[in-house]
Design an enzyme around this catalytic site. Sequence first.
Site, PDB file in Angstrom:
ATOM      1  N   TYR A   1      -2.519  -6.727   7.131  1.00 13.35           N
ATOM      2  CA  TYR A   1      -1.956  -6.296   5.944  1.00 13.35           C
ATOM      3  C   TYR A   1      -1.801  -4.865   5.831  1.00 13.35           C
ATOM      4  CZ  TYR A   1      -2.669  -4.423   1.127  1.00 13.35           C
ATOM      5  OH  TYR A   1      -2.550  -3.686  -0.027  1.00 13.35           O
ATOM      6  N   HIS A   2      -2.519  -4.042   6.153  1.00 13.65           N
ATOM      7  CA  HIS A   2      -1.957  -2.493   5.903  1.00 13.65           C
ATOM      8  C   HIS A   2      -0.705  -2.263   6.788  1.00 13.65           C
ATOM      9  CE1 HIS A   2      -6.260  -2.152   4.701  1.00 13.65           C
ATOM     10  NE2 HIS A   2      -5.648  -1.503   3.515  1.00 13.65           N
TER      11      HIS A   2
ATOM     12  N   THR B   1      -0.362   1.750  -0.095  1.00 15.19           N
ATOM     13  CA  THR B   1      -1.616   1.940   0.078  1.00 15.19           C
ATOM     14  C   THR B   1      -2.265   3.227   1.124  1.00 15.19           C
ATOM     15  OG1 THR B   1      -3.795   0.902   1.165  1.00 15.19           O
ATOM     16  CG2 THR B   1      -1.636   0.216   2.084  1.00 15.19           C
TER      17      THR B   1
ATOM     18  N   LYS C   1       2.282  -3.127   4.864  1.00 19.39           N
ATOM     19  CA  LYS C   1       2.698  -1.835   3.863  1.00 19.39           C
ATOM     20  C   LYS C   1       3.256  -0.825   4.570  1.00 19.39           C
ATOM     21  CE  LYS C   1       0.512  -2.554   0.126  1.00 19.39           C
ATOM     22  NZ  LYS C   1       1.098  -3.268  -1.404  1.00 19.39           N
TER      23      LYS C   1
ATOM     24  N   SER D   1      -5.162  -2.712   9.788  1.00 21.07           N
ATOM     25  CA  SER D   1      -5.285  -4.316   9.509  1.00 21.07           C
ATOM     26  C   SER D   1      -3.919  -4.832   9.668  1.00 21.07           C
ATOM     27  CB  SER D   1      -5.914  -4.835   8.450  1.00 21.07           C
ATOM     28  OG  SER D   1      -5.145  -4.653   7.274  1.00 21.07           O
TER      29      SER D   1
END
Length: 382
Positions: A181-182, A144, A185, A179
């Site tokens: 989530y990021h 991402t 990644k 975040s």
Amino acid sequence: MKVLILGGDGYLGWPTAMDFAAAGHDVTVIDNYLRRIIAEETDSEALLPTPTLTQRAAIFAALTGKKITVRIGDLADPDIMMDVVRDTAPDTIIHYAEQPSAPYSMRGFPEARRTFKNNLDVTFNCIWAMLEHAPKAHLVKLGTMGEYGTPNIDIEEGWIDIDHKGRSGRFLFPRAAGSLYHTTKVLDTDLLWFYVRTYGLRVTDLMQGPVYGLSTDQADLDPALSPNFHYDDIFGTVVNRFLVQAVADIPLTVYGGGGQTRGYLNLRDTLQCVRLAADNPADEGELKIFNQLTETFTVNELADKVKKVGDGMGLNVQIKSIPNPRKELEEHYYNPVHTGLIEMGLEPHYMTDDVVAAMLERIIAAKDRIDANRIMPRVSWK
């Protein structure tokens, strides 16, 4: 190719499966329906009805004569990952199997832990399944653009050359995720780079911006083949949310100042990019990284675009700024390099007025299914 798609039930996974199968590849998809489970738990179901993977595969086969093999299982379980990689002996593995919502990952400890464990366990299990059962396979991993954050310099494509005290080196571009989530990644990328340089795996990491759209050649064959379209504050992207708000006569909710800039791309271009990555695999011991976007917009520019097209369709769209629930810069420099995929043959579909109008028409047809209670932010970073 024999193609194994991890997370084949998702917004990107299912269209990707159809795209590769339509091109004549041997496609297997696997999913544990985690996104559906979380959507139900958080009252964030998709706008359009979505049949199960098995049902969609049957409809697709009836319409095209092409088969998609479906397996249901939790890839965070190493035994399930090992089994599916061993059984399918893939040439290409496409990895979408992660909890994809930044707001969900910031909702609280249980959601953060679930995101962390799922995303890192699946990637780690995939790496080891490749080492043990498919060491020559090529992994196409969905990263991402959110990994980079919003640095005050141009964002290079994955790597940066640095001169320091008379010496130079090539490094992964610095990451500053916004975040949990990021951040998972970012950790994915670090894990992959370690195993690529240590064991010679072949990996392409696609740093993708937010995706919009419902139309692909295969999805347009039958409404039951449409990708998942989320408009809520948990899974819905800003484009989807604005489109639904325009149709539902709800002011477009701009978070804060609205100067947040990101790189966007059409769903059709995601399919192009993944195909290009699969057709041009990384060499043994190589980590290829591409920035996967076609154009950049601020949130205000997106709102203005939806308002312009919506007003032209008689929707009388309003725009409203609300307090930003996220911790992010609302005015910043943003200039990501994204030439690699273009040079490989990507032919972009841009966000024209006609494209926005077509999406609005699809949503108008499903207007009765819109739940306004799902749109306003229910998660705060602060």
